[in-house]
Write a protein that holds these residues in place. Structure first.
Motif: not given
Length: 347
Positions: A274-296
């Motif tokens: 998301m844009p940083i309120l104090e400095s809208p030209q800068e942005r935070g990060d995208l964080v991807i968390r994972f759900n691992v599906e195991y084979p049956p």
């Protein structure tokens, strides 16, 4: 069958807010326990005050109109979030005091509104006006609105002076334009000074909008970061894959996952939050968390291959694993060559 609050106040369902106030005023004065001696007056008085507490609140009234007393007191799903059950606080005199400003059974504020004194005749008009407490409203914002910013329009109803003497009021609608800065934080208070009801005896209240993030289908905001989850297979977790993400600003990005995805692993994509309120030209990060599906199920041959791979990684000491695996593959290919086709050894 539940309580009919409209029936208690002797009102039709299409009554206006002013109709509800008038009906409550008349019935509350009539059945005030201090004016009536019989025991049933207290019970009737309690029902009258509870009915006004519901119908005088736009949200409670809307839930009651659609779901009745059972839905109101049991809680119902709303357009944005679950609407919590309503519980009357049980203090009828508290509701009475909040409406009349006094516990007197002879309060006659409605006559005062119909025949108000001139402002300069009141003690408050001689420099003693007291400001009404602020009125607070939640302002739900989508992540899209927070990302791009802009202006949000909100319609309010309030009592406004009519006529040059400013001694009478009537209910009017007003549109407030609320500026939304990119990256505005949840819990931000946006204040509109003295936009509450106008009254000769009081200074109008401030109206305060408190921002709150509206739930998104794929993202959660954590400070300036956007957090999302991805479902991957065990194969992808061990061997790598590519994740496709549709961003808030309508782009599609492809993120290669080359590390082994272990419990607690997060993939950080800098500058895609998301844009940083104090400095809208800068942005935070995208964080991807994972759900691992195991084979049956795994065939025995597959289990043996995986076991062999982990064994080679183990004897390699965790180092130069890629080289060890290459050697294993090369040895396997050599063993598959027919002995008659193998080259003679060098002398």
């Amino acid at each position: 069958m539940g309580l009919d609050y409209y029936g208690i106040l002797q009102l039709p369902r299409n009554s206006t807010s002013l109709d509800i106030k008038k009906a409550f005023r008349n019935l509350a004065l009539e059945f005030n326990p201090e004016r009536l001696s019989h025991e049933s007056s207290q019970q009737v008085f309690n029902l009258i005050c509870e009915a006004y507490d519901v119908l005088g609140n736009p949200l409670h009234r809307a839930v009651f109109d659609q779901y009745g007393e059972e839905g109101l007191k049991g809680g119902v799903p709303g357009p944005d979030d679950y609407i919590k059950p309503y519980h009357y606080h049980g203090d009828a005199m508290k509701t009475y005091k909040e409406f009349f400003g006094t516990a007197s059974p002879y309060a006659d504020l409605m006559d005062y509104l119909l025949h108000p004194q001139r402002l300069y005749d009141l003690p408050e008009g001689k420099g003693m006006c007291k400001k009404q407490p602020p009125i607070r409203h939640q302002l739900f914002l989508t992540l899209h609105e927070i990302f791009f910013g802009g202006v949000k329009k909100m319609k309010i109803q309030r009592l406004e002076y009519i006529g040059p003497e400013k001694t009478k009021t009537e209910i009017r609608e007003k549109i407030l334009s609320i500026p939304i800065k990119p990256g505005i934080k949840a819990g931000t208070e946006i204040i509109y000074p003295e936009e509450g009801d106008q009254n000769p005896a009081h200074i109008p209240a401030d109206i305060i909008f408190i921002t709150e993030d509206k739930p998104h289908e794929h993202f959660i905001r954590e400070k300036n970061n956007l957090v999302t989850e991805a479902d991957i297979t065990l194969q992808d977790a061990l061997l790598g894959t590519t994740i496709t993400v549709s961003t808030i600003d309508h782009r599609t990005i492809r993120i290669p996952i080359t590390d082994i995805v272990c419990p607690g692993y997060e993939k950080i994509v800098p500058g895609e939050g998301m844009p940083i309120l104090e400095s809208p030209q800068e942005r935070g990060d995208l964080v991807i968390r994972f759900n691992v599906e195991y084979p049956p199920y795994l065939p025995k041959a597959s289990r043996n291959l995986i076991l062999k791979a982990f064994y080679l990684a183990k004897i390699g000491g965790g180092k130069n694993q890629q080289e060890m695996i290459n050697k294993m593959v090369l040895a396997d290919k050599i063993m598959r060559v027919d002995p008659d086709e193998q080259l003679p050894p060098f002398d």
